[in-house]
Motif scaffolding. Structure first.
Motif, PDB file in Angstrom:
ATOM      1  N   ARG A  69       9.585   6.896  -8.466  1.00 45.67           N
ATOM      2  CA  ARG A  69      10.146   7.303  -7.687  1.00 45.67           C
ATOM      3  C   ARG A  69       9.845   6.566  -6.411  1.00 45.67           C
ATOM      4  N   ASP A  70      11.016   6.096  -5.689  1.00 45.39           N
ATOM      5  CA  ASP A  70      10.102   5.377  -4.864  1.00 45.39           C
ATOM      6  C   ASP A  70      10.169   6.099  -3.651  1.00 45.39           C
ATOM      7  N   ASN A  71       9.466   6.828  -3.397  1.00 48.74           N
ATOM      8  CA  ASN A  71       9.429   7.905  -1.894  1.00 48.74           C
ATOM      9  C   ASN A  71       7.956   7.703  -1.332  1.00 48.74           C
ATOM     10  N   MET A  72       7.108   7.440  -0.999  1.00 48.85           N
ATOM     11  CA  MET A  72       5.834   7.038   0.329  1.00 48.85           C
ATOM     12  C   MET A  72       6.735   7.112   1.870  1.00 48.85           C
ATOM     13  N   VAL A  73       6.516   8.929   2.270  1.00 49.50           N
ATOM     14  CA  VAL A  73       6.439   8.897   3.720  1.00 49.50           C
ATOM     15  C   VAL A  73       5.387   9.227   4.411  1.00 49.50           C
ATOM     16  N   VAL A  74       3.620   8.642   4.150  1.00 54.20           N
ATOM     17  CA  VAL A  74       3.013   8.002   4.441  1.00 54.20           C
ATOM     18  C   VAL A  74       1.887   6.193   3.853  1.00 54.20           C
TER      19      VAL A  74
ATOM     20  N   ILE B 125      -3.942   4.508  15.021  1.00 52.30           N
ATOM     21  CA  ILE B 125      -2.960   4.586  13.331  1.00 52.30           C
ATOM     22  C   ILE B 125      -3.136   2.547  13.462  1.00 52.30           C
ATOM     23  N   GLY B 126      -2.947   2.500  11.308  1.00 55.55           N
ATOM     24  CA  GLY B 126      -2.973   1.319  11.249  1.00 55.55           C
ATOM     25  C   GLY B 126      -1.984   1.346  10.198  1.00 55.55           C
ATOM     26  N   THR B 127      -0.907   1.269  10.025  1.00 52.00           N
ATOM     27  CA  THR B 127       0.426   0.686   8.540  1.00 52.00           C
ATOM     28  C   THR B 127      -0.470   0.498   7.796  1.00 52.00           C
ATOM     29  N   ILE B 128      -0.618   0.887   6.730  1.00 53.62           N
ATOM     30  CA  ILE B 128      -0.741   0.529   5.524  1.00 53.62           C
ATOM     31  C   ILE B 128       0.347  -0.766   4.595  1.00 53.62           C
ATOM     32  N   ARG B 129       0.333  -2.074   4.331  1.00 54.32           N
ATOM     33  CA  ARG B 129       1.328  -2.900   4.602  1.00 54.32           C
ATOM     34  C   ARG B 129       0.717  -2.794   2.705  1.00 54.32           C
ATOM     35  N   ILE B 130       1.592  -2.572   2.309  1.00 55.81           N
ATOM     36  CA  ILE B 130       2.344  -2.516   0.693  1.00 55.81           C
ATOM     37  C   ILE B 130       3.482  -2.183  -0.305  1.00 55.81           C
ATOM     38  N   GLY B 131       3.460  -2.966  -0.974  1.00 57.36           N
ATOM     39  CA  GLY B 131       4.526  -3.777  -1.563  1.00 57.36           C
ATOM     40  C   GLY B 131       6.277  -2.963  -2.479  1.00 57.36           C
ATOM     41  N   SER B 132       5.403  -1.850  -3.016  1.00 61.30           N
ATOM     42  CA  SER B 132       6.228  -0.773  -3.117  1.00 61.30           C
ATOM     43  C   SER B 132       5.742   0.325  -2.643  1.00 61.30           C
ATOM     44  N   SER B 133       6.888   1.572  -2.907  1.00 61.07           N
ATOM     45  CA  SER B 133       6.561   2.667  -2.283  1.00 61.07           C
ATOM     46  C   SER B 133       6.532   4.015  -3.210  1.00 61.07           C
ATOM     47  N   SER B 134       6.374   3.356  -4.736  1.00 58.12           N
ATOM     48  CA  SER B 134       6.158   4.379  -5.908  1.00 58.12           C
ATOM     49  C   SER B 134       4.426   4.943  -5.617  1.00 58.12           C
ATOM     50  N   PHE B 135       4.576   5.715  -6.731  1.00 58.28           N
ATOM     51  CA  PHE B 135       3.796   7.016  -6.674  1.00 58.28           C
ATOM     52  C   PHE B 135       2.126   6.514  -6.430  1.00 58.28           C
ATOM     53  N   VAL B 136       1.691   6.926  -5.581  1.00 59.72           N
ATOM     54  CA  VAL B 136      -0.496   6.715  -5.828  1.00 59.72           C
ATOM     55  C   VAL B 136      -1.205   7.164  -6.276  1.00 59.72           C
ATOM     56  N   TYR B 137      -0.939   7.282  -7.279  1.00 61.29           N
ATOM     57  CA  TYR B 137      -2.468   7.963  -8.698  1.00 61.29           C
ATOM     58  C   TYR B 137      -3.890   8.339  -7.691  1.00 61.29           C
ATOM     59  N   GLU B 138      -4.593   7.268  -6.986  1.00 62.13           N
ATOM     60  CA  GLU B 138      -5.797   7.205  -6.275  1.00 62.13           C
ATOM     61  C   GLU B 138      -5.686   5.919  -5.026  1.00 62.13           C
TER      62      GLU B 138
END
Length: 241
Positions: free
Chosen positions: A138-143, A160-173
């Protein structure tokens, strides 16, 4: 021949100019607030130490007292005299961020504490994303952001700085590690790759935030991602300080 003299300003024009000038001053003041660094208690950075493999002690809110960070539960116990206040990483999400995820199921917060920008204060990397549905992502990363220390007692920050990440899928850890032993933490992210796989990425401080590289990616099953190495940041033991 047209005159080259400037036209006099009307009352409306003078008002618009004054408002515009005021906005510039306000914007400038806001910018100064954003870049003037340490808050909240303005105490100088204190040494960070490891109580055990999953527990750090650091002055998170810069009040001159060491607090306790449990990396296993992603929580902080703030200490002041005889008072102890426990705060979880979930509390780092702002009102609107919580509201955006309220209508969705299976949303989870993940966090990692480490000094990403090398200023001596402990920072917090925060992800708020939606779990997979079966083997489908599920590509839903709010934060996906870094709160730079010192942190307030709700783990918020004016910086506050953004984390630039290529996918918005679930982060396990998310973990803070020091791969090159330079005293500045890198951000290790374990993120869903779909079909029961987990991808490992590494992020570094970059342009006021953290950029996560998709190069040299490692892939694992959900259950067999690497165990977190104790003392991955190389902090000395607290009893030695």
């Amino acid at each position: 021949m047209l005159s080259s003299l400037p036209r006099p300003r009307t009352g409306r024009g003078r008002l618009a100019a004054a408002i515009g000038g005021g906005l510039v001053v306000i914007a400038g003041g806001t910018w100064l607030l954003l870049v003037t660094g340490p808050q909240p208690g303005d105490h100088a950075p204190m040494a960070i130490c490891a109580a055990d493999g999953f527990t750090l002690r650091a002055d998170v809110d810069a009040d001159g007292h060491l607090d306790e960070i449990n990396e296993g539960t992603s929580s902080v116990v703030f200490r002041r005299d005889d008072h102890r206040t426990a705060v979880r990483v979930d509390d780092a999400r702002g009102f609107w961020q919580k509201l955006r995820g309220a209508s969705k199921e299976d949303m989870s917060t993940r966090g990692a504490f480490g000094d990403f920008d090398g200023d001596g204060y402990l920072d917090l990397a925060v992800f708020y994303s939606q779990r997979d549905e079966g083997d489908s992502t599920r590509d839903n990363m709010v934060v996906h952001e870094v709160h730079y220390g010192p942190l307030a007692r709700d783990l918020s920050s004016d910086r506050i700085g953004t984390i630039r990440i290529g996918s918005s899928s679930f982060v396990y850890e998310a973990r803070a590690i020091d791969t090159n032993h330079d005293g500045r933490a890198e951000l290790e992210v374990f993120q869903s790759g779909g079909d029961g796989s987990v991808s490992r990425y590494l992020g570094r401080q970059d342009r006021g935030g953290v950029s996560v590289s998709r190069e040299d990616t490692d892939a694992y099953g959900v259950a067999d991602r690497p165990y977190r190495e104790p003392d991955a940041l190389g902090y000395g033991a607290c009893e030695d300080r």
